[in-house]
Design an enzyme around this catalytic site. Sequence first.
Site, PDB file in Angstrom:
ATOM      1  N   HIS A   1       1.006 -14.459  -0.757  1.00 57.00           N
ATOM      2  CA  HIS A   1      -0.397 -14.232  -0.398  1.00 57.00           C
ATOM      3  C   HIS A   1      -1.277 -15.451  -0.659  1.00 57.00           C
ATOM      4  CE1 HIS A   1      -3.478 -11.685   1.166  1.00 57.00           C
ATOM      5  NE2 HIS A   1      -4.162 -11.572   0.049  1.00 57.00           N
TER       6      HIS A   1
ATOM      7  N   SER B   1       1.528 -13.998  13.997  1.00 59.05           N
ATOM      8  CA  SER B   1       1.431 -12.571  14.276  1.00 59.05           C
ATOM      9  C   SER B   1       1.368 -12.343  15.782  1.00 59.05           C
ATOM     10  CB  SER B   1       0.172 -11.994  13.615  1.00 59.05           C
ATOM     11  OG  SER B   1      -0.031 -10.639  13.981  1.00 59.05           O
TER      12      SER B   1
ATOM     13  N   HIS C   1      -4.290 -12.441  -6.793  1.00 56.71           N
ATOM     14  CA  HIS C   1      -4.485 -13.044  -5.474  1.00 56.71           C
ATOM     15  C   HIS C   1      -4.131 -14.536  -5.465  1.00 56.71           C
ATOM     16  CE1 HIS C   1      -6.218  -9.902  -3.000  1.00 56.71           C
ATOM     17  NE2 HIS C   1      -6.558 -10.788  -2.085  1.00 56.71           N
TER      18      HIS C   1
ATOM     19  N   SER D   1      -8.282 -10.962  -8.743  1.00 53.46           N
ATOM     20  CA  SER D   1      -8.586 -12.349  -8.416  1.00 53.46           C
ATOM     21  C   SER D   1      -8.220 -13.263  -9.586  1.00 53.46           C
ATOM     22  CB  SER D   1     -10.084 -12.489  -8.115  1.00 53.46           C
ATOM     23  OG  SER D   1     -10.464 -13.859  -8.051  1.00 53.46           O
TER      24      SER D   1
ATOM     25  N   GLU E   1      -2.036  -4.549   1.153  1.00 53.10           N
ATOM     26  CA  GLU E   1      -2.332  -4.980  -0.214  1.00 53.10           C
ATOM     27  C   GLU E   1      -3.057  -3.858  -0.949  1.00 53.10           C
ATOM     28  OE1 GLU E   1      -5.000  -8.445  -0.432  1.00 53.10           O
ATOM     29  OE2 GLU E   1      -4.975  -8.462   1.756  1.00 53.10           O
TER      30      GLU E   1
ATOM     31  N   TYR F   1       1.857  -6.349   7.940  1.00 50.18           N
ATOM     32  CA  TYR F   1       0.565  -6.359   7.243  1.00 50.18           C
ATOM     33  C   TYR F   1      -0.506  -5.704   8.101  1.00 50.18           C
ATOM     34  CZ  TYR F   1      -3.626  -7.932   4.808  1.00 50.18           C
ATOM     35  OH  TYR F   1      -4.823  -7.954   4.139  1.00 50.18           O
TER      36      TYR F   1
ATOM     37  N   TYR G   1      -5.906  -3.546   3.610  1.00 51.95           N
ATOM     38  CA  TYR G   1      -5.884  -3.056   2.235  1.00 51.95           C
ATOM     39  C   TYR G   1      -5.551  -1.569   2.173  1.00 51.95           C
ATOM     40  CZ  TYR G   1      -8.058  -7.352   0.475  1.00 51.95           C
ATOM     41  OH  TYR G   1      -8.311  -8.658   0.121  1.00 51.95           O
TER      42      TYR G   1
END
Length: 645
Positions: A92, A101, A207, A257, A457, A491, A494
């Site tokens: 990440h 993607s 992160h 974070s 995530e 992915y 969140y």
Amino acid sequence: MLEVGFARADITTWEPGTCALGWGQETNFIEGIGTRLYVRAMVVRGPAGTLAYACADLCFVSTAVWNAVIERLAAMPSRGLGPHDVVLTATHTHSGPGGFSHHVTYNGSSLGFCPTVFETIVRGFVEAILGADDARRPATLRVGEAHVPYDEPVAFNRSIEAYNRNRDVGRVDGARTELGTRRLSVTLRADDTEGRTLGILNWFGVHGTSVHADARILHGDNKGLAALRFEAQARRDRAFAPGFVAIFAQEAAGDVSPNGHVDEERGVLRGTSEDDLESAAQNAVIQVRYARQAFEAARGEAALEGPIGGHVRRIDFADAAVSPEHADGFVGQRTRKAVLGLGATAGTAEGPGPARPVESILRAFTRARAEFGRMLGREVDPKLPFLEVGRGVEGQFLGLVPTRAGFPLVAPRVPTVAFVEAADRAGEMGSLPWVPEVLPLQIARIGSLVLVALPCEPTTVAGERIRRTVAEALAFAGVSRIVIAPYANGYAGYVTTREEYEAQHYEGASTLFGPWTLAAYQTALADLATAGLREGLAKVEGPELALASQETLVRQRIAGREGVSARSRGVAPGFHPGPVWLTMGLRSASRATPQTPGLSAPGPGPAQALDPGSMNCASRSSSNRPSQDRRATLPTERAALASTA
């Protein structure tokens, strides 16, 4: 006895003139290399099965990359590595390349699909996995844990107000946000019959955002540096085997974070140093310290034995069932098509978005919306819709007007929107949603260790609830430890708890499939856990992935970039043309790469041009060279490691 192997492959690549993937800032052009990027892999084989685990220095793994890697491994049936046996994850880092993607939301930073970046990443995963498989030797696996003290400045909860809404946590003071994080470092170690360590795999959630968008470099961030540091130390220690590999993977880090200090000048939260690269290195030192403690603790643990392998199933999260058990007793709830909330435009304290100045107003509207629903006595989604990304160009903008009608308002100043508008006008956007909605969900085992591979995530508390759900489903299966492996196999934003979702902070607004998203994950994972392992080459259950052909993506890229190029001429002041020279009419870029002091030029790498319109991602443009600021004195990878010795 088990056979275990480790390997790594270099995936350092980007397309000149494009932005890094993660921060979502259109000035975040990649201008050089801070550290090289790698895929690191471990393969475990035993009488009870096989498992391959690979982690890349990327923002996430896209469904397209996962699908391509699985297809290429399946083309080598003698290896016996099928979709159920392979877990693909990412560190990440927000300083990696984009364009890999098939969905436009995640190709925005690169203004379309980049075939060479995609191919480099896919090849890197395959190379690392095959290299690890070829490097196997008899070994034992053990797992250890270490608690990371709260006074270590390594991880902070960046959304503490939302965290405090959870019914299953103690309230945390806003001045002590480190208390809202999971401080557990878990290390899996592999030792050969001579007692030498072949490799390690460490999980800790934080992160990859120590390096901010203004650095404008490729960088593995704190986890990439942690892996390099551990590997460098191992080369000097005879207790580690030649070719030792250290994998520093993510855990549940959605609201975690590495930045806990206010930088008034830059207007962001930063790490322990005013210099981001130093902050990343210092964060890496802490992660290595406790990974080593967990590594040593593993010596006293029993060797892992028992079932090895996994089970992957594709789930349509645009319409996923939700069990009342995970929905506070509500019956008949389901997820919905993906919608990005307006709260996401405010960003976070470490990466503010354009709506940050009016964030309090957005939250007031969110509270009013929820209260209105309660007054009516019915469930109302508190999310203020920004974009219906699940409906693509057929969706709505701000929940009021068709998305297409919003293009002219935004395209003159935002290259990404100009790209989409032009591609749509040329009929090249197709019917794909702008984010994947069918996603692979996976549970894997190495004896008593269970890995829950998630294409998202999850926040700290969402991760804890998923962990409990899987533990309950496997209560009689001899499982002793469950690890969350996010950013895996795909992915799509969140996953927050329902309480956090109601707050509609950045994480909740980016929970795309509605307030019951976590409950849908729990429902699907409980069923997957009880279904048991599958043989590697067995068919994957569930609806097919929504993917485009490479030809379609290249046509989309051509049309979109031509639109960006056209709009960059004679438009309103303030418009940043972005990588205009990259318009697909230009068939090649100069391979002469002028050097800037302190910036590493890309090596040749494995990337090669795949079509007449693509650019060699291993070359570098001179049109976006760094200004004479701190980027002109970037430390090399070796210097970065030496500075934290």
